[in-house]
Design a protein around this motif. Structure first.
Motif, mmCIF file in Angstrom:
data_model
loop_
_atom_site.group_PDB
_atom_site.id
_atom_site.type_symbol
_atom_site.label_atom_id
_atom_site.label_comp_id
_atom_site.label_asym_id
_atom_site.label_seq_id
_atom_site.Cartn_x
_atom_site.Cartn_y
_atom_site.Cartn_z
ATOM 1 N N LEU A 190 2.652 -3.973 2.569
ATOM 2 C CA LEU A 190 2.395 -3.193 1.360
ATOM 3 C C LEU A 190 3.644 -3.044 0.495
ATOM 4 O O LEU A 190 3.540 -2.803 -0.710
ATOM 5 N N MET B 45 -5.044 0.167 5.742
ATOM 6 C CA MET B 45 -3.610 0.146 5.439
ATOM 7 C C MET B 45 -2.872 1.132 6.336
ATOM 8 O O MET B 45 -3.196 2.320 6.361
ATOM 9 N N ILE C 52 0.022 3.020 6.446
ATOM 10 C CA ILE C 52 1.090 3.460 5.560
ATOM 11 C C ILE C 52 2.112 4.313 6.301
ATOM 12 O O ILE C 52 1.811 4.949 7.308
ATOM 13 N N GLU D 6 5.308 1.147 -1.100
ATOM 14 C CA GLU D 6 3.944 0.819 -0.661
ATOM 15 C C GLU D 6 2.941 0.830 -1.808
ATOM 16 O O GLU D 6 1.902 0.174 -1.739
ATOM 17 N N PHE D 7 3.249 1.555 -2.893
ATOM 18 C CA PHE D 7 2.323 1.603 -4.017
ATOM 19 C C PHE D 7 2.111 0.222 -4.626
ATOM 20 O O PHE D 7 1.023 -0.084 -5.125
ATOM 21 N N PHE E 93 -0.472 -1.426 -2.516
ATOM 22 C CA PHE E 93 -1.761 -0.754 -2.691
ATOM 23 C C PHE E 93 -2.481 -1.302 -3.918
ATOM 24 O O PHE E 93 -3.654 -1.693 -3.856
ATOM 25 N N HIS F 64 -5.781 -3.718 -4.145
ATOM 26 C CA HIS F 64 -6.899 -3.154 -4.890
ATOM 27 C C HIS F 64 -7.359 -4.116 -5.985
ATOM 28 O O HIS F 64 -8.572 -4.293 -6.204
ATOM 29 N N LEU G 97 -11.356 1.422 1.219
ATOM 30 C CA LEU G 97 -10.004 1.665 1.722
ATOM 31 C C LEU G 97 -10.031 2.664 2.867
ATOM 32 O O LEU G 97 -10.778 3.627 2.850
#
Length: 216
Positions: free
Chosen positions: A172, A191, A193, A199-200, A203, A207, A215
């Motif tokens: 991620l 995921m 995390i 990590e965003f 994500f 997506h 998710l």
């Protein structure tokens, strides 16, 4: 039932206990193995903490024709995992040292694939949409993501058709393009995390790459 494997150039001779066609424990052994006829009908095999040659893996697969599941855990001395065709339903490669960091196979019956390693391998994997159900890709031994984006995208793309995809925090963290051009057919995205700020990126990448993911 008790059975034996015979080893050449072995550090030790190791007993194996098989029960209900499963290998339960196999450690501290060798280089090349000779498979006893009493083991030909094994369905679920785990090899752990041993030096292991690609030749031995191929011999095991070709001899145990009933095998459905193979797990390699913390094995080393594997030159590459280059198998033309696998009849397995489940394959696990967990923290093994693969010399060329290459995984290549065609697996028309594969339902579950799990990989854990310190970097994404070079890969040429062919699985069948509608048959492959789950892939778990774990690069957590890396600690943090570094410049391996091309290999990572290729590795993920090999499993575009899975129903359930599990990815770790390191994956991620990759600073990747907005989306995978080819798209993924993943329906359930899991995921793992660790609240890492990077990590965003992953994500939003997943997506945008999965049309309708659920998710977790």
């Amino acid at each position: 039932m008790m059975a034996r494997l015979n080893f050449r150039d072995a550090f030790t001779r190791t007993r194996i206990c098989t029960r209900n066609c499963r290998v339960w424990n196999f450690t501290r052994a060798v280089w090349r193995l000779e498979i006893s006829p009493s083991l030909w009908h094994l369905k679920d095999v785990t090899l752990a903490w041993i030096p292991l040659k690609l030749e031995s893996i191929r011999t095991l697969l070709s001899t145990c024709e009933w095998m459905e599941s193979l797990s390699l855990k913390n094995c080393w001395d594997i030159e590459s995992f280059d198998i033309k065709k696998l009849e397995l339903k489940k394959l696990v490669i967990d923290r093994c040292i693969i010399g060329t960091d290459y995984i290549g196979f065609e697996a028309p019956n594969l339902k579950v694939f799990k990989y854990c390693g310190s970097e994404p391998p070079g890969s040429e994997v062919k699985v069948v949409a509608g048959t492959i159900e789950e892939a778990d890709l774990d690069l957590s031994p890396m600690d943090e993501f570094f410049a391996c984006g091309n290999e990572l995208r290729k590795f993920i793309r090999d499993f575009f058709a899975v129903n359930v995809l599990t990815v770790c925090s390191v994956i991620l963290q990759g600073d990747e393009p907005v989306r995978l051009a080819e798209g993924l057919r993943v329906r359930h995205l899991k995921m793992k995390i660790q609240m890492h700020p990077q990590e965003f990126c992953g994500f939003f990448w997943f997506h945008n790459s999965c049309p309708r993911p659920k998710l977790q």
